[in-house]
Design an enzyme around this catalytic site. Structure first.
Site, PDB file in Angstrom:
ATOM      1  N   ARG A  49       0.846  -1.361   0.019  1.00  0.00           N
ATOM      2  CA  ARG A  49      -0.058   0.032   0.034  1.00  0.00           C
ATOM      3  C   ARG A  49       1.060   1.104   0.040  1.00  0.00           C
ATOM      4  NH1 ARG A  49      -5.452  -0.980   2.491  1.00  0.00           N
ATOM      5  NH2 ARG A  49      -5.857  -2.832   1.604  1.00  0.00           N
ATOM      6  N   ASP A 158     -15.741  10.923  10.066  1.00  0.00           N
ATOM      7  CA  ASP A 158     -14.904  10.077   9.938  1.00  0.00           C
ATOM      8  C   ASP A 158     -13.599  10.774   9.825  1.00  0.00           C
ATOM      9  OD1 ASP A 158     -14.822   7.433   7.742  1.00  0.00           O
ATOM     10  OD2 ASP A 158     -13.203   8.494   7.710  1.00  0.00           O
TER      11      ASP A 158
HETATM   12  C1  LIG Z   1     -14.679   0.247   6.034  1.00  0.00           C
HETATM   13  S1  LIG Z   1     -15.231   2.006   6.327  1.00  0.00           S
HETATM   14  C2  LIG Z   1     -16.797   1.755   7.153  1.00  0.00           C
HETATM   15  C3  LIG Z   1     -17.763   2.364   6.916  1.00  0.00           C
HETATM   16  C4  LIG Z   1     -19.240   2.127   7.500  1.00  0.00           C
HETATM   17  N1  LIG Z   1     -19.320   2.341   8.731  1.00  0.00           N
HETATM   18  C5  LIG Z   1     -20.030   0.737   7.184  1.00  0.00           C
HETATM   19  O1  LIG Z   1     -19.538  -0.098   7.775  1.00  0.00           O
HETATM   20  O2  LIG Z   1     -20.183   0.466   5.992  1.00  0.00           O
HETATM   21  C6  LIG Z   1     -14.114   2.209   7.726  1.00  0.00           C
HETATM   22  C7  LIG Z   1     -13.947   3.899   8.052  1.00  0.00           C
HETATM   23  O3  LIG Z   1     -13.376   4.024   9.303  1.00  0.00           O
HETATM   24  C8  LIG Z   1     -12.523   5.177   9.239  1.00  0.00           C
HETATM   25  N2  LIG Z   1     -11.688   5.371  10.050  1.00  0.00           N
HETATM   26  C9  LIG Z   1     -10.564   4.567  10.394  1.00  0.00           C
HETATM   27  N3  LIG Z   1      -9.926   4.772  11.408  1.00  0.00           N
HETATM   28  C10 LIG Z   1     -10.659   6.121  11.841  1.00  0.00           C
HETATM   29  C11 LIG Z   1     -10.281   6.749  13.111  1.00  0.00           C
HETATM   30  N4  LIG Z   1      -9.275   6.925  13.890  1.00  0.00           N
HETATM   31  N5  LIG Z   1     -11.265   7.649  13.458  1.00  0.00           N
HETATM   32  C12 LIG Z   1     -12.557   7.759  12.690  1.00  0.00           C
HETATM   33  N6  LIG Z   1     -12.642   7.163  11.703  1.00  0.00           N
HETATM   34  C13 LIG Z   1     -11.698   6.125  11.257  1.00  0.00           C
HETATM   35  C14 LIG Z   1     -11.958   5.036   7.432  1.00  0.00           C
HETATM   36  O4  LIG Z   1     -11.854   6.383   7.010  1.00  0.00           O
HETATM   37  C15 LIG Z   1     -13.385   4.345   7.037  1.00  0.00           C
HETATM   38  O5  LIG Z   1     -14.099   5.503   6.315  1.00  0.00           O
END
Ligand SMILES: C[S@@+](CC[C@H](N)C(=O)[O-])C[C@H]1O[C@@H](n2cnc3c(N)ncnc32)[C@H](O)[C@@H]1O
Length: 299
Positions: A49, A158
């Site tokens: 990545r 987010d």
């Molecule tokens: C796989 S997506 C999940 C989206 C939605 N909740 C779903 O289940 O469809 C994970 C999200 O978590 C966010 N994320 C990761 N680390 C984070 C953090 N420390 N604080 C807030 N958001 C975070 C990422 O940017 C990403 O958009």
């Protein structure tokens, strides 16, 4: 020492060695800044990545990237670094059983409260490009078309400003919207015009307020929230960081509030004692388990 097998080739035909020291520095930064757990087993993923970032930035090697991450350019690079290491995968009505739970059990009493002048708040934490909070908004408006006239709001946050910008634009490609039932599409989407795709209906979109927020930093607001969705986010975190996030949710979740996690996540650690299961990866506070009050501005 260069780990065996970890070499990517740049367009110029050069490999990027990833030393143990570089990997340790990257893992430390990912943990401190974002709570991400990059165990040694993630080394190949991290390598592939981030090698793309090295190419995009025209860097010589991982040591140069680590130097950049530890210098003033970190501020510009942090979002790309995080995006490279996590996934934003999401879709409308993902894990449909949670929307059944909302429709049949969680939302009806909250809608009654809102209709009689009460305040209702729902939080989608780690909302990615917005499909999750918009699915909550659609479910709400299906149950109560005039919900926008009441004091009910969905906060959607987010860490990644780019996904929040996409979510706010509320414009989704045809192939994401077409699988939805026709009556939902008709009620909650409008053709976006020349650019193609579909726009979320303004009354549905108006229920959602988006913001950028890192879940591992102190929460900038108090509660109470009646429901917190935090699905498919903490999978990236180590156990200690997960426990901190649950504890923080505990300070802002209402006395009878619900916490909804993703399919591969479970509520564990000290916070779990205050909750009971109400469905698949869905939890409610034990009656009598009061939230610890938190100071802050209500969203
Ligand atoms: C796989 S997506 C999940 C989206 C939605 N909740 C779903 O289940 O469809 C994970 C999200 O978590 C966010 N994320 C990761 N680390 C984070 C953090 N420390 N604080 C807030 N958001 C975070 C990422 O940017 C990403 O958009």
């Amino acid at each position: 020492m260069t780990a065996p097998g970890l070499a990517a080739t740049s367009p110029a035909g050069r490999d990027y060695p990833l030393t143990d020291a570089d990997f340790a520095a990257i893992a430390r930064l990912a943990r401190d800044a974002f709570g991400l757990a990059l165990a040694d087993g993630k080394r190949t993923l991290v390598y592939s990545r981030l090698a793309r970032r090295l190419r995009a930035l025209g860097l010589e090697d991982f040591s140069a990237y680590v130097a950049l991450l530890n210098g003033p350019d970190w501020v510009q690079e942090r979002t790309a670094f995080l995006s490279a290491l996590t996934t934003n995968t999401t879709h409308f009505f993902r894990e449909a059983h949670h929307f059944d739970l909302l429709r049949t059990r969680l939302l009806p009493p909250l809608i009654d409260r809102a209709r009689t002048g009460g305040r209702v708040r729902i939080w989608s934490a780690g909302c990615s490009t917005g499909q999750e909070p918009y699915s909550i908004a659609m479910t709400l408006r299906e149950l109560c078309p005039e919900i926008g006239r009441h004091d009910l709001r969905i906060l959607a946050t987010d860490i990644d400003p780019r996904v929040i910008a996409t979510a706010r634009a509320a414009n989704f490609p045809v192939d994401e919207v077409m699988p939805l039932p026709a009556e939902l599409r008709d009620r909650h989407f409008r053709p976006a015009g020349a650019g193609g795709g579909y726009r979320i209906d303004p009354d549905t979109a108006a229920l959602v307020t988006f913001g950028v927020l890192n879940l591992i930093e102190p929460l900038p607001f108090g509660g109470p929230f009646d429901i917190i969705f935090c699905r498919n986010v903490v999978i990236y975190f180590d156990a200690e960081t997960r426990d901190q996030v649950w504890a923080a949710f505990g300070t802002v979740l209402a006395a009878e509030g619900a916490l909804i996690l993703g399919h591969s996540e479970r509520l564990t650690g000290p916070a779990a004692a205050g909750f009971q299961s109400i469905g698949v990866t869905a939890y409610a506070r034990h009656p009598g388990s009061e939230p610890s009050p938190k100071q802050g501005t209500m969203p």
